[in-house]
Scaffold this motif. Sequence first.
Motif, PDB file in Angstrom:
ATOM      1  N   ARG A   1      26.680  33.619  45.363  1.00  0.00           N
ATOM      2  CA  ARG A   1      26.461  33.181  43.980  1.00  0.00           C
ATOM      3  C   ARG A   1      25.912  34.291  43.099  1.00  0.00           C
ATOM      4  NH1 ARG A   1      29.861  30.301  43.009  1.00  0.00           N
ATOM      5  NH2 ARG A   1      28.923  28.917  41.501  1.00  0.00           N
ATOM      6  N   ASP A   2      26.127  35.556  43.482  1.00  0.00           N
ATOM      7  CA  ASP A   2      25.870  36.661  42.560  1.00  0.00           C
ATOM      8  C   ASP A   2      26.968  36.714  41.503  1.00  0.00           C
ATOM      9  OD1 ASP A   2      23.535  37.646  43.831  1.00  0.00           O
ATOM     10  OD2 ASP A   2      24.774  38.552  45.384  1.00  0.00           O
ATOM     11  N   LEU A   3      28.161  36.256  41.875  1.00  0.00           N
ATOM     12  CA  LEU A   3      29.283  36.129  40.951  1.00  0.00           C
ATOM     13  C   LEU A   3      29.812  34.702  41.034  1.00  0.00           C
ATOM     14  CD1 LEU A   3      31.345  39.374  41.717  1.00  0.00           C
ATOM     15  CD2 LEU A   3      29.781  39.010  39.808  1.00  0.00           C
ATOM     16  N   TYR A   4      30.479  34.262  39.960  1.00  0.00           N
ATOM     17  CA  TYR A   4      31.085  32.941  39.949  1.00  0.00           C
ATOM     18  C   TYR A   4      32.591  33.004  40.124  1.00  0.00           C
ATOM     19  CZ  TYR A   4      26.532  31.462  38.397  1.00  0.00           C
ATOM     20  OH  TYR A   4      25.187  31.228  38.328  1.00  0.00           O
ATOM     21  N   GLY A   5      33.133  34.211  40.098  1.00  0.00           N
ATOM     22  CA  GLY A   5      34.557  34.389  40.293  1.00  0.00           C
ATOM     23  C   GLY A   5      34.890  35.863  40.244  1.00  0.00           C
ATOM     24  N   ALA A   6      36.115  36.198  40.645  1.00  0.00           N
ATOM     25  CA  ALA A   6      36.547  37.593  40.609  1.00  0.00           C
ATOM     26  C   ALA A   6      38.061  37.638  40.499  1.00  0.00           C
ATOM     27  CB  ALA A   6      36.079  38.347  41.852  1.00  0.00           C
ATOM     28  N   LEU A   7      38.550  38.655  39.811  1.00  0.00           N
ATOM     29  CA  LEU A   7      39.982  38.861  39.657  1.00  0.00           C
ATOM     30  C   LEU A   7      40.381  40.094  40.447  1.00  0.00           C
ATOM     31  CD1 LEU A   7      42.629  38.010  38.223  1.00  0.00           C
ATOM     32  CD2 LEU A   7      42.022  39.631  36.406  1.00  0.00           C
ATOM     33  N   VAL A   8      41.303  39.903  41.388  1.00  0.00           N
ATOM     34  CA  VAL A   8      41.826  41.017  42.189  1.00  0.00           C
ATOM     35  C   VAL A   8      43.188  41.385  41.611  1.00  0.00           C
ATOM     36  CG1 VAL A   8      42.465  41.818  44.487  1.00  0.00           C
ATOM     37  CG2 VAL A   8      40.602  40.151  44.211  1.00  0.00           C
ATOM     38  N   VAL A   9      43.260  42.541  40.975  1.00  0.00           N
ATOM     39  CA  VAL A   9      44.471  42.977  40.279  1.00  0.00           C
ATOM     40  C   VAL A   9      45.399  43.694  41.256  1.00  0.00           C
ATOM     41  CG1 VAL A   9      45.386  44.371  38.395  1.00  0.00           C
ATOM     42  CG2 VAL A   9      43.204  43.177  38.112  1.00  0.00           C
ATOM     43  N   ASP A  10      46.664  43.341  41.211  1.00  0.00           N
ATOM     44  CA  ASP A  10      47.696  43.988  42.028  1.00  0.00           C
ATOM     45  C   ASP A  10      48.485  44.938  41.132  1.00  0.00           C
ATOM     46  OD1 ASP A  10      49.648  44.794  43.761  1.00  0.00           O
ATOM     47  OD2 ASP A  10      50.623  42.840  43.921  1.00  0.00           O
ATOM     48  N   PRO A  11      48.179  46.227  41.161  1.00  0.00           N
ATOM     49  CA  PRO A  11      48.869  47.157  40.254  1.00  0.00           C
ATOM     50  C   PRO A  11      50.340  47.347  40.585  1.00  0.00           C
ATOM     51  CG  PRO A  11      47.511  48.361  41.823  1.00  0.00           C
ATOM     52  CD  PRO A  11      47.216  46.914  42.039  1.00  0.00           C
TER      53      PRO A  11
ATOM     54  N   GLY B   1      52.401  44.876  41.532  1.00  0.00           N
ATOM     55  CA  GLY B   1      53.157  43.661  41.264  1.00  0.00           C
ATOM     56  C   GLY B   1      52.731  43.022  39.959  1.00  0.00           C
ATOM     57  N   THR B   2      53.133  41.769  39.788  1.00  0.00           N
ATOM     58  CA  THR B   2      52.798  41.036  38.565  1.00  0.00           C
ATOM     59  C   THR B   2      51.968  39.793  38.841  1.00  0.00           C
ATOM     60  OG1 THR B   2      54.866  39.773  38.692  1.00  0.00           O
ATOM     61  CG2 THR B   2      54.903  41.834  37.412  1.00  0.00           C
ATOM     62  N   THR B   3      51.514  39.640  40.071  1.00  0.00           N
ATOM     63  CA  THR B   3      50.707  38.480  40.434  1.00  0.00           C
ATOM     64  C   THR B   3      49.315  38.936  40.870  1.00  0.00           C
ATOM     65  OG1 THR B   3      52.647  37.210  41.158  1.00  0.00           O
ATOM     66  CG2 THR B   3      50.495  36.474  41.940  1.00  0.00           C
ATOM     67  N   ASP B   4      48.294  38.509  40.139  1.00  0.00           N
ATOM     68  CA  ASP B   4      46.908  38.817  40.477  1.00  0.00           C
ATOM     69  C   ASP B   4      46.298  37.651  41.247  1.00  0.00           C
ATOM     70  OD1 ASP B   4      47.188  41.200  39.048  1.00  0.00           O
ATOM     71  OD2 ASP B   4      46.560  40.245  37.175  1.00  0.00           O
ATOM     72  N   THR B   5      45.140  37.890  41.858  1.00  0.00           N
ATOM     73  CA  THR B   5      44.455  36.862  42.646  1.00  0.00           C
ATOM     74  C   THR B   5      43.103  36.551  42.014  1.00  0.00           C
ATOM     75  OG1 THR B   5      45.519  37.601  44.682  1.00  0.00           O
ATOM     76  CG2 THR B   5      43.550  36.233  44.907  1.00  0.00           C
ATOM     77  N   LEU B   6      42.878  35.287  41.740  1.00  0.00           N
ATOM     78  CA  LEU B   6      41.587  34.833  41.211  1.00  0.00           C
ATOM     79  C   LEU B   6      40.798  34.204  42.339  1.00  0.00           C
ATOM     80  CD1 LEU B   6      39.590  34.157  38.894  1.00  0.00           C
ATOM     81  CD2 LEU B   6      40.873  32.019  38.578  1.00  0.00           C
ATOM     82  N   LEU B   7      39.612  34.732  42.609  1.00  0.00           N
ATOM     83  CA  LEU B   7      38.730  34.193  43.636  1.00  0.00           C
ATOM     84  C   LEU B   7      37.690  33.298  42.978  1.00  0.00           C
ATOM     85  CD1 LEU B   7      38.095  37.464  45.717  1.00  0.00           C
ATOM     86  CD2 LEU B   7      39.902  35.751  46.032  1.00  0.00           C
ATOM     87  N   VAL B   8      37.553  32.063  43.463  1.00  0.00           N
ATOM     88  CA  VAL B   8      36.563  31.124  42.932  1.00  0.00           C
ATOM     89  C   VAL B   8      35.870  30.435  44.100  1.00  0.00           C
ATOM     90  CG1 VAL B   8      37.803  30.730  40.768  1.00  0.00           C
ATOM     91  CG2 VAL B   8      38.265  29.273  42.754  1.00  0.00           C
ATOM     92  N   ALA B   9      34.862  29.632  43.786  1.00  0.00           N
ATOM     93  CA  ALA B   9      34.142  28.860  44.799  1.00  0.00           C
ATOM     94  C   ALA B   9      33.880  27.472  44.237  1.00  0.00           C
ATOM     95  CB  ALA B   9      32.841  29.547  45.192  1.00  0.00           C
TER      96      ALA B   9
ATOM     97  N   GLY C   1      51.852  39.079  30.499  1.00  0.00           N
ATOM     98  CA  GLY C   1      53.083  38.910  31.241  1.00  0.00           C
ATOM     99  C   GLY C   1      52.888  38.862  32.743  1.00  0.00           C
ATOM    100  N   ARG C   2      51.716  38.363  33.196  1.00  0.00           N
ATOM    101  CA  ARG C   2      51.407  38.321  34.617  1.00  0.00           C
ATOM    102  C   ARG C   2      51.108  36.881  35.049  1.00  0.00           C
ATOM    103  NH1 ARG C   2      50.445  43.377  36.555  1.00  0.00           N
ATOM    104  NH2 ARG C   2      49.297  42.582  38.350  1.00  0.00           N
ATOM    105  N   THR C   3      51.072  36.654  36.347  1.00  0.00           N
ATOM    106  CA  THR C   3      50.745  35.350  36.891  1.00  0.00           C
ATOM    107  C   THR C   3      49.472  35.454  37.728  1.00  0.00           C
ATOM    108  OG1 THR C   3      52.130  35.713  38.844  1.00  0.00           O
ATOM    109  CG2 THR C   3      53.159  34.619  36.956  1.00  0.00           C
ATOM    110  N   VAL C   4      48.904  34.288  38.069  1.00  0.00           N
ATOM    111  CA  VAL C   4      47.638  34.250  38.801  1.00  0.00           C
ATOM    112  C   VAL C   4      47.779  33.339  40.011  1.00  0.00           C
ATOM    113  CG1 VAL C   4      45.192  33.624  38.715  1.00  0.00           C
ATOM    114  CG2 VAL C   4      46.273  34.671  36.731  1.00  0.00           C
ATOM    115  N   ARG C   5      47.289  33.820  41.145  1.00  0.00           N
ATOM    116  CA  ARG C   5      47.190  33.020  42.369  1.00  0.00           C
ATOM    117  C   ARG C   5      45.712  32.764  42.624  1.00  0.00           C
ATOM    118  NH1 ARG C   5      46.759  34.269  48.079  1.00  0.00           N
ATOM    119  NH2 ARG C   5      46.375  36.415  47.429  1.00  0.00           N
TER     120      ARG C   5
ATOM    121  N   ALA D   1      49.266  29.750  39.820  1.00  0.00           N
ATOM    122  CA  ALA D   1      49.599  29.383  38.442  1.00  0.00           C
ATOM    123  C   ALA D   1      50.673  30.340  37.967  1.00  0.00           C
ATOM    124  CB  ALA D   1      48.367  29.470  37.542  1.00  0.00           C
ATOM    125  N   THR D   2      51.762  29.814  37.468  1.00  0.00           N
ATOM    126  CA  THR D   2      52.867  30.654  37.013  1.00  0.00           C
ATOM    127  C   THR D   2      53.024  30.538  35.508  1.00  0.00           C
ATOM    128  OG1 THR D   2      54.438  28.867  37.380  1.00  0.00           O
ATOM    129  CG2 THR D   2      54.091  30.397  39.189  1.00  0.00           C
TER     130      THR D   2
END
Length: 304
Positions: free
Chosen positions: A91-101, A103-111, A134-138, A302-303
């Motif tokens: 709980r130092d962070l509430y989420g994080a975005l992992v960018v895939d340089p 590709g076009t699909t990034d990863t959102l980490l949540v809890a 122009g990107r999508t999120v997983r 999410a597309t």
Amino acid sequence: MRQSALSEVKDAVTPRATLLVVGVIALQLLFIASYVGALHEPKLKDVSFGVVAPRAVAGQTVARLDGLPGSPLDPRALPDERTARQQIVNRDLYGALVVDPAGTTDTLLVASGGGKALSLALGTLITAVDKSQGRTVRTVDVAPASPHDFNGLSSFYLVIGWCVGAYLCASILAISAGARPANPIRAATRLGAMTLVALVGGLGGAVIVGPILDALPGSVWALWGLGALLIFAVGAATLALQGLFGVIGIGLAILLVVIAGNPSAGGAFPPRCSHRSGRPSVRPCRRARAPGPPARSRTSTATT
């Protein structure tokens, strides 16, 4: 006969009774204003958020997220996904975005174990931001809530139940034996009674949400201890207010615990979800484990 009825009404409607009724109406209106005002339109505000990306991309992504209208995020760059996951679980962070340089699909980490409302709000926000690029999120849930804990609110309602039971018990003691104890022995007796209530109520709540409903998996002993301490604290505070202010102390306890305490505690909406004015309801919590087993991640996409 008419004069007698009028006299009875005058005797019944005393100034003290009138003030008590006015006080109850005031508490009622404050209850509505407090809950609806705090929870009717929650918005993100300075949510601690991580960005995992190559150095050249990380700076741009952090700057873009930091410049969003209304300052919903407080982004910072992280070295890798493992660090992001660990900080989210802690709980130092509430989420994080992992960018895939590549590709076009990034990863959102949540809890979602720390609050589904915040996880869903982050998903909606990041999906919209990535869509504009122009990107999508997983979405990957690194610390999911129990499948039997709808919207992650079981802990919130459990605490409300403990608090309500505590001040109701203290109020019953006052009504049955007088608001102010006659001597220290009577006061100690009331505290002893609250101790028994705290032990029984804490155990009962822990067993109901744990083994019976499986809403909050984990240690029953830990929940029992938490519940017993909470019930005793609220009950003892209510008894103290009654000792100082008489029956009015019951209203003051309700004001502090229910009207002011519950909406601002971040239970229905986790820390850094603010109401319409944009003022955070509470400060961000640190190092508090998200309820629910973090071992199995849940993934959704999410597309655009």
